[in-house]
Design a protein around this motif. Structure first.
Motif, PDB file in Angstrom:
ATOM      1  N   ALA A 248       5.181  -0.338 -23.342  1.00 54.66           N
ATOM      2  CA  ALA A 248       6.060  -0.061 -22.209  1.00 54.66           C
ATOM      3  C   ALA A 248       5.451   0.978 -21.262  1.00 54.66           C
ATOM      4  CB  ALA A 248       7.428   0.408 -22.701  1.00 54.66           C
ATOM      5  N   ALA A 249       4.880   2.043 -21.814  1.00 53.65           N
ATOM      6  CA  ALA A 249       4.304   3.087 -20.962  1.00 53.65           C
ATOM      7  C   ALA A 249       3.134   2.547 -20.153  1.00 53.65           C
ATOM      8  CB  ALA A 249       3.864   4.269 -21.819  1.00 53.65           C
ATOM      9  N   LEU A 250       2.299   1.724 -20.777  1.00 55.58           N
ATOM     10  CA  LEU A 250       1.171   1.130 -20.051  1.00 55.58           C
ATOM     11  C   LEU A 250       1.668   0.232 -18.928  1.00 55.58           C
ATOM     12  CD1 LEU A 250      -1.807   0.436 -19.639  1.00 55.58           C
ATOM     13  CD2 LEU A 250      -1.563  -1.331 -21.414  1.00 55.58           C
ATOM     14  N   ALA A 251       2.654  -0.615 -19.229  1.00 55.11           N
ATOM     15  CA  ALA A 251       3.175  -1.530 -18.215  1.00 55.11           C
ATOM     16  C   ALA A 251       3.753  -0.766 -17.029  1.00 55.11           C
ATOM     17  CB  ALA A 251       4.238  -2.441 -18.825  1.00 55.11           C
ATOM     18  N   VAL A 252       4.530   0.285 -17.317  1.00 58.85           N
ATOM     19  CA  VAL A 252       5.132   1.081 -16.234  1.00 58.85           C
ATOM     20  C   VAL A 252       4.047   1.688 -15.357  1.00 58.85           C
ATOM     21  CG1 VAL A 252       6.448   3.162 -15.725  1.00 58.85           C
ATOM     22  CG2 VAL A 252       7.284   1.561 -17.450  1.00 58.85           C
ATOM     23  N   ASN A 253       3.010   2.231 -15.982  1.00 60.62           N
ATOM     24  CA  ASN A 253       1.925   2.847 -15.202  1.00 60.62           C
ATOM     25  C   ASN A 253       1.147   1.814 -14.392  1.00 60.62           C
ATOM     26  OD1 ASN A 253       2.233   5.630 -15.734  1.00 60.62           O
ATOM     27  ND2 ASN A 253       1.369   5.354 -17.778  1.00 60.62           N
ATOM     28  N   LEU A 254       0.953   0.613 -14.939  1.00 61.45           N
ATOM     29  CA  LEU A 254       0.283  -0.445 -14.180  1.00 61.45           C
ATOM     30  C   LEU A 254       1.103  -0.813 -12.949  1.00 61.45           C
ATOM     31  CD1 LEU A 254      -0.994  -2.811 -17.028  1.00 61.45           C
ATOM     32  CD2 LEU A 254      -2.369  -1.286 -15.604  1.00 61.45           C
ATOM     33  N   PHE A 255       2.408  -0.977 -13.129  1.00 61.07           N
ATOM     34  CA  PHE A 255       3.273  -1.336 -12.000  1.00 61.07           C
ATOM     35  C   PHE A 255       3.277  -0.220 -10.952  1.00 61.07           C
ATOM     36  CE2 PHE A 255       6.036  -3.788 -15.262  1.00 61.07           C
ATOM     37  CZ  PHE A 255       5.106  -4.812 -15.297  1.00 61.07           C
ATOM     38  N   ARG A 256       3.300   1.024 -11.424  1.00 58.93           N
ATOM     39  CA  ARG A 256       3.349   2.170 -10.516  1.00 58.93           C
ATOM     40  C   ARG A 256       2.052   2.260  -9.697  1.00 58.93           C
ATOM     41  NH1 ARG A 256       4.259   6.305 -14.160  1.00 58.93           N
ATOM     42  NH2 ARG A 256       6.497   6.053 -13.887  1.00 58.93           N
ATOM     43  N   VAL A 257       0.927   2.188 -10.385  1.00 62.75           N
ATOM     44  CA  VAL A 257      -0.357   2.307  -9.693  1.00 62.75           C
ATOM     45  C   VAL A 257      -0.557   1.141  -8.732  1.00 62.75           C
ATOM     46  CG1 VAL A 257      -2.864   2.324 -10.010  1.00 62.75           C
ATOM     47  CG2 VAL A 257      -1.410   3.671 -11.529  1.00 62.75           C
ATOM     48  N   TYR A 258      -0.151  -0.075  -9.159  1.00 60.13           N
ATOM     49  CA  TYR A 258      -0.278  -1.235  -8.276  1.00 60.13           C
ATOM     50  C   TYR A 258       0.482  -0.994  -6.968  1.00 60.13           C
ATOM     51  CZ  TYR A 258      -0.299  -5.959  -6.476  1.00 60.13           C
ATOM     52  OH  TYR A 258      -0.480  -7.053  -5.653  1.00 60.13           O
ATOM     53  N   THR A 259       1.719  -0.545  -7.084  1.00 59.37           N
ATOM     54  CA  THR A 259       2.559  -0.363  -5.900  1.00 59.37           C
ATOM     55  C   THR A 259       2.003   0.716  -4.983  1.00 59.37           C
ATOM     56  OG1 THR A 259       4.493  -1.056  -7.191  1.00 59.37           O
ATOM     57  CG2 THR A 259       4.910   0.119  -5.132  1.00 59.37           C
ATOM     58  N   VAL A 260       1.603   1.844  -5.547  1.00 57.85           N
ATOM     59  CA  VAL A 260       1.019   2.912  -4.733  1.00 57.85           C
ATOM     60  C   VAL A 260      -0.239   2.412  -4.031  1.00 57.85           C
ATOM     61  CG1 VAL A 260      -0.100   5.175  -4.816  1.00 57.85           C
ATOM     62  CG2 VAL A 260       1.999   4.776  -6.116  1.00 57.85           C
ATOM     63  N   GLY A 261      -1.068   1.654  -4.754  1.00 58.65           N
ATOM     64  CA  GLY A 261      -2.290   1.128  -4.158  1.00 58.65           C
ATOM     65  C   GLY A 261      -2.021   0.210  -2.988  1.00 58.65           C
ATOM     66  N   ARG A 262      -1.032  -0.678  -3.134  1.00 62.13           N
ATOM     67  CA  ARG A 262      -0.728  -1.605  -2.042  1.00 62.13           C
ATOM     68  C   ARG A 262      -0.159  -0.876  -0.826  1.00 62.13           C
ATOM     69  NH1 ARG A 262      -3.564  -5.646  -1.551  1.00 62.13           N
ATOM     70  NH2 ARG A 262      -2.168  -6.041   0.186  1.00 62.13           N
ATOM     71  N   ILE A 263       0.634   0.166  -1.049  1.00 58.74           N
ATOM     72  CA  ILE A 263       1.160   0.947   0.072  1.00 58.74           C
ATOM     73  C   ILE A 263       0.018   1.678   0.788  1.00 58.74           C
ATOM     74  CG2 ILE A 263       2.612   2.919   0.695  1.00 58.74           C
ATOM     75  CD1 ILE A 263       4.514   2.022  -1.579  1.00 58.74           C
ATOM     76  N   LEU A 264      -0.866   2.293   0.004  1.00 63.18           N
ATOM     77  CA  LEU A 264      -2.010   2.971   0.600  1.00 63.18           C
ATOM     78  C   LEU A 264      -2.904   1.994   1.353  1.00 63.18           C
ATOM     79  CD1 LEU A 264      -3.000   5.493  -2.221  1.00 63.18           C
ATOM     80  CD2 LEU A 264      -1.945   6.021  -0.012  1.00 63.18           C
ATOM     81  N   HIS A 265      -3.043   0.779   0.832  1.00 62.54           N
ATOM     82  CA  HIS A 265      -3.859  -0.225   1.501  1.00 62.54           C
ATOM     83  C   HIS A 265      -3.346  -0.493   2.908  1.00 62.54           C
ATOM     84  CE1 HIS A 265      -5.084  -4.398   2.531  1.00 62.54           C
ATOM     85  NE2 HIS A 265      -6.213  -4.024   1.985  1.00 62.54           N
ATOM     86  N   THR A 266      -2.039  -0.628   3.045  1.00 58.25           N
ATOM     87  CA  THR A 266      -1.463  -0.856   4.371  1.00 58.25           C
ATOM     88  C   THR A 266      -1.679   0.345   5.283  1.00 58.25           C
ATOM     89  OG1 THR A 266       0.202  -2.407   3.559  1.00 58.25           O
ATOM     90  CG2 THR A 266       0.695  -1.261   5.614  1.00 58.25           C
ATOM     91  N   ILE A 267      -1.540   1.541   4.734  1.00 57.56           N
ATOM     92  CA  ILE A 267      -1.708   2.745   5.548  1.00 57.56           C
ATOM     93  C   ILE A 267      -3.128   2.840   6.096  1.00 57.56           C
ATOM     94  CG2 ILE A 267      -1.745   5.270   5.493  1.00 57.56           C
ATOM     95  CD1 ILE A 267       0.592   5.097   3.457  1.00 57.56           C
ATOM     96  N   VAL A 268      -4.128   2.685   5.206  1.00 55.12           N
ATOM     97  CA  VAL A 268      -5.519   2.884   5.650  1.00 55.12           C
ATOM     98  C   VAL A 268      -6.065   1.664   6.389  1.00 55.12           C
ATOM     99  CG1 VAL A 268      -5.936   4.485   3.759  1.00 55.12           C
ATOM    100  CG2 VAL A 268      -6.584   2.085   3.480  1.00 55.12           C
ATOM    101  N   TYR A 269      -5.336   0.550   6.329  1.00 57.91           N
ATOM    102  CA  TYR A 269      -5.779  -0.665   7.025  1.00 57.91           C
ATOM    103  C   TYR A 269      -5.102  -0.783   8.388  1.00 57.91           C
ATOM    104  CZ  TYR A 269      -7.526  -5.538   7.236  1.00 57.91           C
ATOM    105  OH  TYR A 269      -8.184  -6.704   7.565  1.00 57.91           O
ATOM    106  N   ALA A 270      -3.780  -0.648   8.419  1.00 58.22           N
ATOM    107  CA  ALA A 270      -3.036  -1.019   9.624  1.00 58.22           C
ATOM    108  C   ALA A 270      -2.381   0.151  10.352  1.00 58.22           C
ATOM    109  CB  ALA A 270      -1.957  -2.037   9.257  1.00 58.22           C
TER     110      ALA A 270
END
Length: 288
Positions: free
Chosen positions: A93-115
């Motif tokens: 459970a802890a691994l899954a939560v961290n994967l979901f968290r990091v994925y979401t932060v990464g996608r938000i940052l991607h939009t910021i530094v791209y667009a």
């Protein structure tokens, strides 16, 4: 489906971050509209007349935001599918939560530094690459977990990995030919900005064709299973669909072949989807 209960903190986390990603993706449409209104450039004549603006299809700022939006559409639906299936493999459970968290932060940052605030590479590459690898990791876990069953979950995972792989094929073609869509990519590669390279556009069309078809399979295939179909028939439909989509990419983008090779590899999976979709509609028609 091991562990898939909303008492599981990993499932709650998946629901939360999936909602955040959905809102983030919807927000891209507003960002595109904001740029269009600020620069007074539109894609449709009726919009231009209303605002006394011009029709223009190649404004660099608008197109940058649209590419960032398309990148969301190429990646986030795969996360929704693979992340949900990953939870059925009973991950830590802890691994899954961290994967979901990091994925979401990464996608938000991607939009910021791209667009929003474009930054030099490797900012965009890192913010794209880490979420991408997370999805690949979860997809492999799903495929390996369900490999013995050759089920809907297995073939959905294969299709997710295949769709993600086409993005790598696009990047490989860009680097081989040194043609890019963004100025910051050309600085470290000594390439050029070019938006109409025929080889790159061929791969991008194949990728877009995946995005037009495979998410619909994930939905309709899952709903088709709720209609109590014959097990052997369902498995063979999923298998034929997956093989067809893989062949479609090969004969379209990897080793282009004359027609009707692409037509057949597109048409058979398409008809499978129509068949399953009709079955779902007829099964649930009384619920109208």
């Amino acid at each position: 489906m091991a562990g898939f209960t909303f008492e599981n903190p990993a499932v709650q986390s998946y629901a939360f971050y999936s909602g955040v990603l959905a809102l983030k993706t919807l927000g891209m449409a507003l960002l595109t509209g904001r740029i269009r209104f600020r620069k007074k450039v539109f894609a449709n004549e009726e919009d231009a007349k209303l605002r006394k603006s011009v029709v223009k299809y190649d404004d660099p700022d608008v197109e940058r935001v649209r590419r960032a939006h398309l990148n969301d559409l190429e990646n986030i639906p795969a996360f929704w599918l693979v992340g949900g299936l990953y939870l059925t493999t009973a991950p830590d459970a802890a691994l899954a939560v961290n994967l979901f968290r990091v994925y979401t932060v990464g996608r938000i940052l991607h939009t910021i530094v791209y667009a929003i605030k474009p930054l030099p590479q490797p900012a965009r590459g890192i913010s794209f690459g880490i979420p991408y690898l997370i999805t690949v990791y979860m997809g492999l876990k799903v495929v390996l977990h369900y490999a013995s069953a050759l089920s809907y979950a297995f073939y959905s995972g294969v299709l997710a990995l295949k769709t993600l792989g086409v993005a790598i094929l696009t990047g490989r073609t860009r680097y081989r030919k040194k043609v890019f869509a963004n100025e910051e990519d050309t600085k470290s590669t000594k390439g050029i900005v070019k938006l109409d390279d025929p080889d790159v556009e061929r791969v991008r069309r194949a990728h877009l064709n995946d995005l037009e078809n495979i998410p619909a399979f994930w939905l309709i295939g899952g709903l088709y299973l709720t209609t109590a179909p014959d097990t052997a028939l369902a498995v063979n439909l999923f298998r034929a669909y997956t093989v067809g989509r893989i062949l479609h990419t090969i004969v379209y983008a990897v080793k282009p072949l004359p027609q009707p090779a692409r037509g057949i590899s597109f048409g058979i999976p398409y008809l499978i989807m129509i068949y399953m979709g009709v079955k779902v509609v007829l099964f649930y028609a009384s619920a109208l």
